[in-house]
Design an enzyme around this catalytic site. Sequence first.
Site, PDB file in Angstrom:
ATOM      1  N   LEU A  32       0.790  -1.224  -0.030  1.00 46.52           N
ATOM      2  CA  LEU A  32       0.053  -0.093  -0.062  1.00 46.52           C
ATOM      3  C   LEU A  32       0.777   1.057   0.023  1.00 46.52           C
ATOM      4  CD1 LEU A  32      -2.396  -1.046   2.759  1.00 46.52           C
ATOM      5  CD2 LEU A  32      -2.720  -1.466   0.393  1.00 46.52           C
ATOM      6  N   SER A  33       2.064   1.024  -0.051  1.00 47.74           N
ATOM      7  CA  SER A  33       3.089   2.379   0.146  1.00 47.74           C
ATOM      8  C   SER A  33       2.967   3.266  -0.692  1.00 47.74           C
ATOM      9  CB  SER A  33       4.639   1.739   0.631  1.00 47.74           C
ATOM     10  OG  SER A  33       4.688   1.102   1.713  1.00 47.74           O
ATOM     11  N   THR A  84      10.551  -3.911   2.218  1.00 47.83           N
ATOM     12  CA  THR A  84       9.719  -4.825   2.930  1.00 47.83           C
ATOM     13  C   THR A  84      10.239  -6.242   2.545  1.00 47.83           C
ATOM     14  OG1 THR A  84       7.336  -5.283   3.222  1.00 47.83           O
ATOM     15  CG2 THR A  84       8.254  -5.028   0.957  1.00 47.83           C
ATOM     16  N   LYS A  88      14.663  -6.630   4.881  1.00 44.85           N
ATOM     17  CA  LYS A  88      14.951  -5.627   5.984  1.00 44.85           C
ATOM     18  C   LYS A  88      16.412  -6.147   6.413  1.00 44.85           C
ATOM     19  CE  LYS A  88      10.294  -4.447   7.065  1.00 44.85           C
ATOM     20  NZ  LYS A  88       9.361  -4.350   8.163  1.00 44.85           N
ATOM     21  N   ASN A 109      14.378  -0.743   7.363  1.00 40.58           N
ATOM     22  CA  ASN A 109      13.039  -0.624   6.439  1.00 40.58           C
ATOM     23  C   ASN A 109      12.979   0.643   5.656  1.00 40.58           C
ATOM     24  OD1 ASN A 109      12.248   1.106   8.785  1.00 40.58           O
ATOM     25  ND2 ASN A 109      10.170   0.937   7.848  1.00 40.58           N
ATOM     26  N   ASP A 124       9.954   1.342  11.822  1.00 49.70           N
ATOM     27  CA  ASP A 124       8.792   0.294  12.231  1.00 49.70           C
ATOM     28  C   ASP A 124       8.474   0.610  13.743  1.00 49.70           C
ATOM     29  OD1 ASP A 124       8.230  -0.776   9.867  1.00 49.70           O
ATOM     30  OD2 ASP A 124       9.589  -2.766  10.250  1.00 49.70           O
ATOM     31  N   GLY A 149       5.476 -13.490  19.228  1.00 52.71           N
ATOM     32  CA  GLY A 149       6.045 -13.638  18.037  1.00 52.71           C
ATOM     33  C   GLY A 149       7.562 -13.629  18.384  1.00 52.71           C
ATOM     34  N   ALA A 150       8.510 -14.146  17.510  1.00 56.60           N
ATOM     35  CA  ALA A 150       9.988 -13.930  17.718  1.00 56.60           C
ATOM     36  C   ALA A 150      10.586 -13.647  16.361  1.00 56.60           C
ATOM     37  CB  ALA A 150      10.695 -15.086  18.387  1.00 56.60           C
ATOM     38  N   TYR A 245      -3.054  -6.072   9.159  1.00 58.44           N
ATOM     39  CA  TYR A 245      -4.212  -5.264   8.838  1.00 58.44           C
ATOM     40  C   TYR A 245      -5.062  -5.774   7.776  1.00 58.44           C
ATOM     41  CZ  TYR A 245      -0.123  -3.860   5.630  1.00 58.44           C
ATOM     42  OH  TYR A 245       0.911  -3.767   4.800  1.00 58.44           O
ATOM     43  N   GLY A 266      -3.257  -3.323  12.577  1.00 59.47           N
ATOM     44  CA  GLY A 266      -1.857  -2.516  12.143  1.00 59.47           C
ATOM     45  C   GLY A 266      -1.594  -1.558  11.167  1.00 59.47           C
TER      46      GLY A 266
HETATM   47  P1  NAP Z   1       8.275 -13.687  10.461  1.00 60.73           P
HETATM   48  O1  NAP Z   1       9.694 -13.080  10.566  1.00 60.73           O
HETATM   49  O2  NAP Z   1       8.073 -14.491   9.340  1.00 60.73           O
HETATM   50  O3  NAP Z   1       7.728 -14.422  11.955  1.00 60.73           O
HETATM   51  C1  NAP Z   1       6.489 -14.968  11.894  1.00 60.73           C
HETATM   52  C2  NAP Z   1       6.147 -15.146  13.283  1.00 60.73           C
HETATM   53  O4  NAP Z   1       4.781 -15.568  13.339  1.00 60.73           O
HETATM   54  C3  NAP Z   1       6.998 -16.139  14.083  1.00 60.73           C
HETATM   55  O5  NAP Z   1       7.288 -15.697  15.469  1.00 60.73           O
HETATM   56  C4  NAP Z   1       6.357 -17.423  13.892  1.00 60.73           C
HETATM   57  O6  NAP Z   1       6.649 -18.276  15.071  1.00 60.73           O
HETATM   58  C5  NAP Z   1       5.047 -17.204  14.057  1.00 60.73           C
HETATM   59  N1  NAP Z   1       4.035 -18.084  13.411  1.00 60.73           N
HETATM   60  C6  NAP Z   1       4.158 -18.178  12.166  1.00 60.73           C
HETATM   61  N2  NAP Z   1       3.191 -19.082  11.987  1.00 60.73           N
HETATM   62  C7  NAP Z   1       2.416 -19.664  13.071  1.00 60.73           C
HETATM   63  C8  NAP Z   1       1.332 -20.412  13.543  1.00 60.73           C
HETATM   64  N3  NAP Z   1       0.853 -21.138  12.724  1.00 60.73           N
HETATM   65  N4  NAP Z   1       1.418 -20.694  14.952  1.00 60.73           N
HETATM   66  C9  NAP Z   1       2.080 -19.815  15.916  1.00 60.73           C
HETATM   67  N5  NAP Z   1       2.953 -18.955  15.496  1.00 60.73           N
HETATM   68  C10 NAP Z   1       3.221 -18.861  14.185  1.00 60.73           C
HETATM   69  O7  NAP Z   1       7.191 -12.454   9.923  1.00 60.73           O
HETATM   70  P2  NAP Z   1       7.384 -10.988  10.259  1.00 60.73           P
HETATM   71  O8  NAP Z   1       7.972 -10.284   9.241  1.00 60.73           O
HETATM   72  O9  NAP Z   1       7.901 -10.915  11.689  1.00 60.73           O
HETATM   73  O10 NAP Z   1       5.724 -10.465  10.394  1.00 60.73           O
HETATM   74  C11 NAP Z   1       4.951 -10.715  11.423  1.00 60.73           C
HETATM   75  C12 NAP Z   1       3.516 -10.135  10.999  1.00 60.73           C
HETATM   76  O11 NAP Z   1       3.603  -8.820  11.270  1.00 60.73           O
HETATM   77  C13 NAP Z   1       2.991 -10.365   9.629  1.00 60.73           C
HETATM   78  O12 NAP Z   1       1.803 -10.512   9.624  1.00 60.73           O
HETATM   79  C14 NAP Z   1       3.409  -9.087   8.911  1.00 60.73           C
HETATM   80  O13 NAP Z   1       2.525  -8.792   7.979  1.00 60.73           O
HETATM   81  C15 NAP Z   1       3.340  -8.021  10.458  1.00 60.73           C
HETATM   82  N6  NAP Z   1       3.617  -6.873  10.316  1.00 60.73           N
HETATM   83  C16 NAP Z   1       3.051  -5.672   9.979  1.00 60.73           C
HETATM   84  C17 NAP Z   1       3.609  -4.514   9.972  1.00 60.73           C
HETATM   85  C18 NAP Z   1       2.683  -3.263   9.822  1.00 60.73           C
HETATM   86  O14 NAP Z   1       3.304  -2.083   9.482  1.00 60.73           O
HETATM   87  N7  NAP Z   1       1.704  -3.282  10.368  1.00 60.73           N
HETATM   88  C19 NAP Z   1       5.009  -4.411   9.677  1.00 60.73           C
HETATM   89  C20 NAP Z   1       5.817  -5.575   9.870  1.00 60.73           C
HETATM   90  C21 NAP Z   1       4.862  -7.029   9.879  1.00 60.73           C
HETATM   91  P3  NAP Z   1       7.745 -19.611  15.193  1.00 60.73           P
HETATM   92  O15 NAP Z   1       9.055 -18.797  15.678  1.00 60.73           O
HETATM   93  O16 NAP Z   1       7.195 -20.374  16.012  1.00 60.73           O
HETATM   94  O17 NAP Z   1       7.769 -20.002  13.534  1.00 60.73           O
END
Ligand code: NAP
Length: 306
Positions: A32-33, A84, A88, A109, A124, A149-150, A245, A266
Amino acid sequence: MTPTAYTLRDLETWSRTAPSLAVLGQPVRHSLSPDMHNAALQQLAFAHPHLAEWKYFRIEISPEELPRALQLLHEKNFIGLNLTMPHKIIALPHVREIDPAAQPIGAVNCLARTPDGWRGHNTDGYGLATGIQQDLGLKLTGAPILLLGAGGAARGAAVDLLARNCASLTIANRTAANRDTLLAELAPLAGSIPLRGIDPAAPSTDLPTGLIVINATSVGMKPDDPLPIALEKLPAPIAVYDMIYHPSRTKLVDRAEALGLRAANGLSMLVHQGARSLSIWTGLAKIPDDTMHLAAHTALASRAHS
Ligand code: NAP
């Protein structure tokens, strides 16, 4: 209608000489940027006519293409870039300078042009804190936080939460090894702030009351995803912020509201990380974030219906 995304091939023959901006990602068509930045630039151009020439694009770039893309984008007069997934972290070795605040995050980012390369920033954390303040009326400083999350988003949020002096930080993540790795990386930054990890499937009852729960997992993006945590098992949380979001209402937001908690998605984080990026590129302190929010919301709604 699927939005246009340019490619590395297009960059090789890029002939636009006016200042340009772009988001790089793979996939990037959903971003959406461009909608929100071009709306803001259009509005800013009334008071700052030179910005009428600026334009923001989306460019699909693979990890292998990133070094060449960054070189070409510099040569072709790009002023700034957003990164994105999946860029990153992998962009770091290709960036000449890193803003000191972004260094402990280990991810950027937002890149700003310098005479001889790119300077990396991370906006962020600012986006998250400003989004929570705007949507939930809550400050992160002095608040007990449960972060779900991690992964990359959780890591950036956690570093920023500690820098803002949250009262305590608890990390809940499905995979214990990933949770422990993140906790070990955060420990030197925590100082006297209590930092611990829990299993989201068995939330502990000795957590503080008044928690702000932040979802930084991807759980909730798909319609059949479960809840990332059972909110009713937590001792009196006050609010939930879901970084997701799209969809605009996740099961977590629904459940939070059903329990009478303040809740938000978000979109505001996305908008405010973008507004801070535009402020870095233009040097302007005041960015029309309400215009960016409306443009992002409208673009999201039109994609949901296409
Ligand atoms: P990522 O690095 O792939 O991390 C994914 C996380 O989700 C990990 O902690 C993973 O846990 C967990 N996860 C995935 N599938 C799972 C499941 N079935 N059950 C339990 N835990 C699960 O992704 P990311 O970049 O951190 O992004 C995470 C979310 O944040 C996304 O939805 C992204 O769209 C959102 N986000 C939003 C913004 C914004 O501006 N609003 C900005 C950045 C990110 P494990 O360690 O157990 O795999």
